[in-house]
Design an enzyme around this catalytic site. Structure first.
Site, short mmCIF file in Angstrom:
data_model
loop_
_atom_site.label_atom_id
_atom_site.label_comp_id
_atom_site.label_asym_id
_atom_site.label_seq_id
_atom_site.Cartn_x
_atom_site.Cartn_y
_atom_site.Cartn_z
N GLU A 26 -3.95 -0.95 7.92
CA GLU A 26 -3.96 -0.34 6.59
C GLU A 26 -4.41 1.12 6.62
O GLU A 26 -5.22 1.56 5.81
CB GLU A 26 -4.85 -1.15 5.63
CG GLU A 26 -4.31 -2.56 5.40
CD GLU A 26 -5.11 -3.36 4.39
OE1 GLU A 26 -6.32 -3.14 4.29
OE2 GLU A 26 -4.52 -4.21 3.71
N GLU A 76 -11.82 -11.53 -4.54
CA GLU A 76 -10.83 -10.47 -4.71
C GLU A 76 -9.56 -10.97 -5.39
O GLU A 76 -9.02 -10.31 -6.27
CB GLU A 76 -10.48 -9.87 -3.33
CG GLU A 76 -9.37 -8.82 -3.41
CD GLU A 76 -9.05 -8.18 -2.06
OE1 GLU A 76 -9.68 -8.54 -1.05
OE2 GLU A 76 -8.16 -7.32 -2.02
N ASP A 108 -3.57 -12.51 3.21
CA ASP A 108 -4.79 -11.82 2.83
C ASP A 108 -5.57 -12.58 1.75
O ASP A 108 -5.52 -12.21 0.58
CB ASP A 108 -4.43 -10.41 2.32
CG ASP A 108 -5.67 -9.54 2.10
OD1 ASP A 108 -6.75 -9.90 2.61
OD2 ASP A 108 -5.55 -8.51 1.43
#
Lengths: 700, 700
Positions: A290, A392, A364
């Protein structure tokens, strides 16, 4: 002062402090049942310390505080029990049955002995004894011996130097960098106590998207101050490192891991760290992931990078945790396969001090993912598993999602590696090192802690920290047993309420999946990971859109990962593949992870895909009302402030669950071209209404 | 349970809660002096409420809680005193001497009467009475009548929707937007209580760099929920508005304030807001300032923009606060003059519902600034003063700086407007409306509150919130009286300790100025406003460098703002100019604000500029050691946790004060080309060392 006045003051003192959640599961409130208290008290008349290490002292302190609260009377700490009986003896001892951090609770000569091979083991034993009392268990049923199944049990904090927490929903970072090292917030110790009570023995204090600050002397002094507070609680400090640090703060021209100067810089830096923090745990690295730099910037491999750090750590008892969370921006590739594609060839090439840290699933931290194929494929490398405790993708701090079932689902997944018989090669057995005989074993949880008074924002999210810690110690515990334990320690002892809350927790994750990402959907997110955006089709990277993942079209929905598609399934062992490969037999929770399923296909439930999706979205959202009812039912058994806190958040969750439901069905319907099946009713707002609401949360 | 057991439990309860600062100055701990308690108790046997408005009920609740704590016994709230005596009566009454929010404390027929023209007045009276007890004053000296000198007394919160606080150093925002409106954090009420105790009657909940989110219905519902909690405490909610909101969320093509559709949009939006929040206070606007959009984007004036909003507010009791904090990126201009240059011509052109909000100084909340020239120049427009309570330029949350002397210094500055005699035209009299006979008067403080348990990060920074509120009510109070009051209520009653802490506080700001920006230096900051960077000469804007402000060269130091320079002094009235215009007579604290002074020039102290600067830097830094000693001396009188907290921060302050000193003297020395004067010693590090440390705080 006379009696009545004193009684009044006492009630006053008790009432002025509502339960704000700060004490977590270590509440130590007076046990109401007087005979029970009396029984316990007979075995807890003193605490004897055979030696006086800081950790043993911490264990004695905790016992003293805990017993004083639970039993309502002071318990003296003495140096030597002599001939006395009826007390608790803390002792370090060698015993065949004990592993490094393990403990033994036993009755010996009229005393209760907490023994450990190390003083940390004794500390864990002390907490285990307190847990026994907190859950009102008879001391007779004390488990005799308990050893952790995994060696390194860590929290990962994605905390930035400016005090923000990436993916944190409970306030700011616990670490006050501007105050350190001169001021030590008393909270640091309570953090250590909470972790030690679960057996967590390490903490990575900074974000994997790491700042080079943490490797400067200025910040190492701060980290060392934290380590001083954590040390008596058996908690070692680790750092996430910024790979180009030798350039950024070392003034070198390169960060190439094979460059001798770079290797020397890391060796020197590591030496400096150990000079300040003798029990430093090691490095965690997110590299070439990333946008973060890494060894590939110099045409080196992950192994080259990891092994360089391992070399620097060679003189010390420290390890390298190298993350396998990598994927390239390639619209034609399948992100699902990226990690194994990069790491598969490196299996066996890592230094023995390196452990590769793998997220539980291939993408993820979605509400449900299949286990990462690396667990079955990389047998020559010790693998750590990384779970995300912070929510998240699970509703931030307003949705109640008990995560133990998610953790367990993954840990109990069978990799069938090496052609093992069923149950012999679970992810848990890969991770604890037993399957592939690895010396290193580790588990990491991305922390959900923050500066909020109650640590985790949602009061019920404390249970996720708790569950992670308990499973890190013993992955064979059941989700339900952990929930029951936590509720008893944290919320109430009232049996009906305990049962009801445990039931609510146990269903919560499935309910969330139903209104959010049922049947194997994933990643319907925008940049904020909060609001629904399944329609999202633009991004700086193709694999950061929503449509990349769900692949909706007029024919159907889902990502074909069979041989006719990306063939990601080929990354699993044949037996695993067999379970998921056939759309007719694939378990429904994983269906759209692996198959592009026609809208009209009849599923095992007897419903078509479209009808089944709608059923999940609607019953999921409706189930939040059920959660609200369940919670309302336990009101008399719960502290009023805490009750209102959870009730308020459940109301938000209900509202947002309907939002999610509406977003999905309104977005998918034009593709499916079918009505919402009875008895469900079409949302009374339009897709545009839903999007407008989403847009609000994207405004500056 | 018997007596001793009870006593034990009581001590246990008392001891388990260290003073974490959450209660602020509203601690209500038991008064130790029994006869004193007895005396108070005789006048507080009941609380009688003549009517039952939410605000009167809040007043009675507070009195009940406070008296119970202070006097150690319950005080009943009754509906009607009848013939009873020895109690406290809360009553709304008309009295000549009372202004809108004023209160009267009086003895009538054997009772203590708290009277107010409004129920908010009664609430303020209740807090005043409690303060009397908290500071152990005899009830006989009760001030009879107290009226606020300023009408709108506001906190401005620079809080963002993502929970961050711009220039916040005490954790995250107090407002939990993701939980609102369903969950109401109990802290909201305690926030309202603390403000009401000072007479603060309004709060702007969001950052002046405003998000359009706050004008959406979704967020208005959240704001309305906050307003519900604040309302009983007399606190009205205000919003900072994003000027282009009609475009961003209204879908219009323009935000031109003269466009009829835009005007209608604002009228409709305002109507919507008042439908949800009937006592909504109004709008705060930062426009055409530091990149924020505004009316000038459409070739309209600030007055056009403000008057449009005033028109929208016409049907309601709401106001517009339009900020004058504007300056263009012009290297040749003097930022000092920018605000009056833009606003001077608009004087008299604003709607009566508009108040122009002016920062205390012409630049930006520096540790010392001359008062803004607008206060003397804009006589036809009501002006609000904006102070910064949060320590953006005063050491964040690690430096102890008591700000009341800064506030007072500005408020007592004489504008000599309209040729008034000395003392007749102070900034305070401009602001309270008395000088220019304005109907509107307002004062705003940029809040230093955050989610930290103790609200303000540095425990001593609570005093700044307190001092702002007390001065907002009555700007004639002295800094010392306020400090003494606060210390008594918050830290200790021990007379020697009170005196010592008050002394420490009173000197703290001057000490900070000495090591940070002595003799009228300003803005030696980088982007983070934390570390010293007087050498900073590159930025996206010339007026965001450090050299723009101090103008160092080989001849001397300081910004010539006389007629030979930018002539900013011409913006002041002649009498003010006269004080500052002559470098030989200009008071040293302001010297470099107005003059470029040669290094070798002899100052009134007998030292050259260079020697004087060094003397200030060195004695300033050394004085932090004195602060540490003073604090160490009060240890026995202070709660241990709180003591350690402040002691830790003072150690950091000492370290950083030396850093500041070294940065300045090492940077300036090559220009001054002179040695560090005896008895001071050259820093034992180089400028490069100092810069390296600064760089660390700039790393990602």
């Amino acid at each position: 002062m006379h009696y009545r006045y004193l009684l009044f003051l006492l009630l006053l003192a008790a009432n002025s402090y509502a339960d704000d959640g700060y004490r977590l599961w270590l509440k130590y409130d007076l046990i109401n049942d007087a005979p029970q208290r009396e029984t316990y008290s007979r075995s807890a008349q003193f605490i004897a310390l055979t030696s006086n290490t800081p950790t043993l002292k911490a264990a004695a302190d905790e016992l003293q505080t805990g017993l004083q609260g639970l039993l309502g009377k002071p318990v003296p700490v003495i140096a030597n029990a002599g001939n006395r009986t009826g007390g608790i003896i803390l002792t370090i001892r060698k015993a065949q049955a004990l592993a490094k951090d393990g403990y033994q609770l036993s009755r010996e000569k009229g005393n209760l002995v907490i023994g450990g091979k190390t003083d940390a083991g004794v500390l864990y034993g002390a907490f285990a004894l307190l847990r026994q009392l907190q859950t009102l268990q008879p001391l007779e049923t004390l488990p005799r011996t308990s050893n952790p199944k995994i060696q390194y049990r860590l929290l990962n904090h994605w905390d930035n130097p400016n005090g923000s927490v990436e993916r944190g929903y409970a306030g700011e970072s616990l670490w006050k960098w501007y105050e350190l090292p001169e001021r030590l917030d008393p909270r640091y110790r309570d953090y250590a106590r909470a972790n030690a009570s679960l057996g967590i023995n390490g903490t990575v204090v900074n974000n994997v998207n790491a700042s080079a600050r943490f490797l400067t002397r200025e910040y190492l002094d701060k980290v060392a101050a934290l380590a001083t507070v954590f040390r008596p609680y058996g908690i070692r400090v680790y750092l996430s490192v910024y790979f180009p640090a030798p350039k950024v703060i070392g003034g070198l021209k390169t960060a190439d891991p094979l460059d001798p100067e770079v290797r020397k810089w890391w060796a020197d830096k590591t030496k400096e760290i150990y000079g300040l923090i003798p029990d430093f745990g090691g490095y965690l690295v997110k590299a070439n992931s990333e946008g973060e730099p890494g060894p590939q910037d110099y045409n080196r491999t992950h192994a080259d990078g990891a092994n360089m750090l391992a070399e620097a750590l060679k003189p010390y008892d420290g390890i390298v945790m190298w993350r396998a969370f990598v994927y390239k921006a390639d619209p034609k590739a399948d992100r699902f396969k990226a990690a194994l594609e990069e790491f598969g060839d490196l299996d066996g090439k890592f230094d023995p001090k390196v452990i590769v840290q793998v997220k539980n699933g291939p993408i993820d931290f979605q509400p449900r993912e299949p286990f990462s194929p690396l667990f079955g494929a990389m047998t020559k490398t010790p693998l750590s598993i990384e779970f995300q405790i912070t929510q998240e993708y699970m509703g931030f701090a307003t949705h109640l999602v008990y995560e133990a079932p998610l953790f367990k689902e993954c840990l109990e997944s069978d990799t069938y590696a090496k052609g093992s018989p069923p149950g012999a090669a679970t992810v848990a057995k890969v991770v604890d090192g037993s399957l592939n005989n690895h010396a290193l074993s580790a588990i990491a949880g991305v922390a959900n802690t923050g500066s909020d008074r109650n640590w985790t924002g949602h009061p019920m999210a404390q249970a996720n920290w708790y569950a992670f810690g308990r499973l890190a110690w013993d992955h064979t515990l059941t989700s339900e047993a952990i929930a029951t334990e936590w509720v008893n320690m944290t919320l109430t002892h009232e049996p009906k309420a305990v049962k009801q809350i445990t039931g609510l927790m146990m269903r919560s994750r499935e309910i969330y999946v139903d209104y959010n990402t049922p049947l194997g959907l994933s990643r319907p997110w925008t940049g904020v990971h909060f609001a629904p955006e399944p329609w999202q089709n633009k991004s700086s990277r193709p694999d950061w859109t929503a449509i990349y993942y769900h692949r909706v079209d007029s024919i159907g929905l889902g990502f074909d990962r069979t041989a006719t598609g990306s063939n990601a399934l080929a990354q699993y062992t044949p037996k695993v593949r067999q379970v998921w490969d056939n759309a007719d037999q694939c378990p429904l929770p994983y269906l759209l992870w692996f198959h592009h399923v026609p809208w009209t296909k009849k599923l095992s439930t007897g419903r078509t895909l479209w009808d089944e999706l709608c059923t999940r979205f609607y019953t999921g959202a409706d189930s939040v009302s059920w959660m609200q009812q369940q919670w309302a039912g336990v009101k008399p058994a719960i502290d009023p402030e805490l009750f209102a806190n959870v009730a308020g958040r459940l109301a938000t969750q209900r509202k947002e669950a309907i939002w999610w439901r509406d977003a999905w069905v309104l977005y998918l319907q034009p593709f499916a071209r079918q009505p919402i099946p009875a008895p469900f009713k079409k949302p009374d707002r339009s897709l545009e209404d839903v999007k407008r609401l989403v847009d609000i949360y994207q405004l500056r």
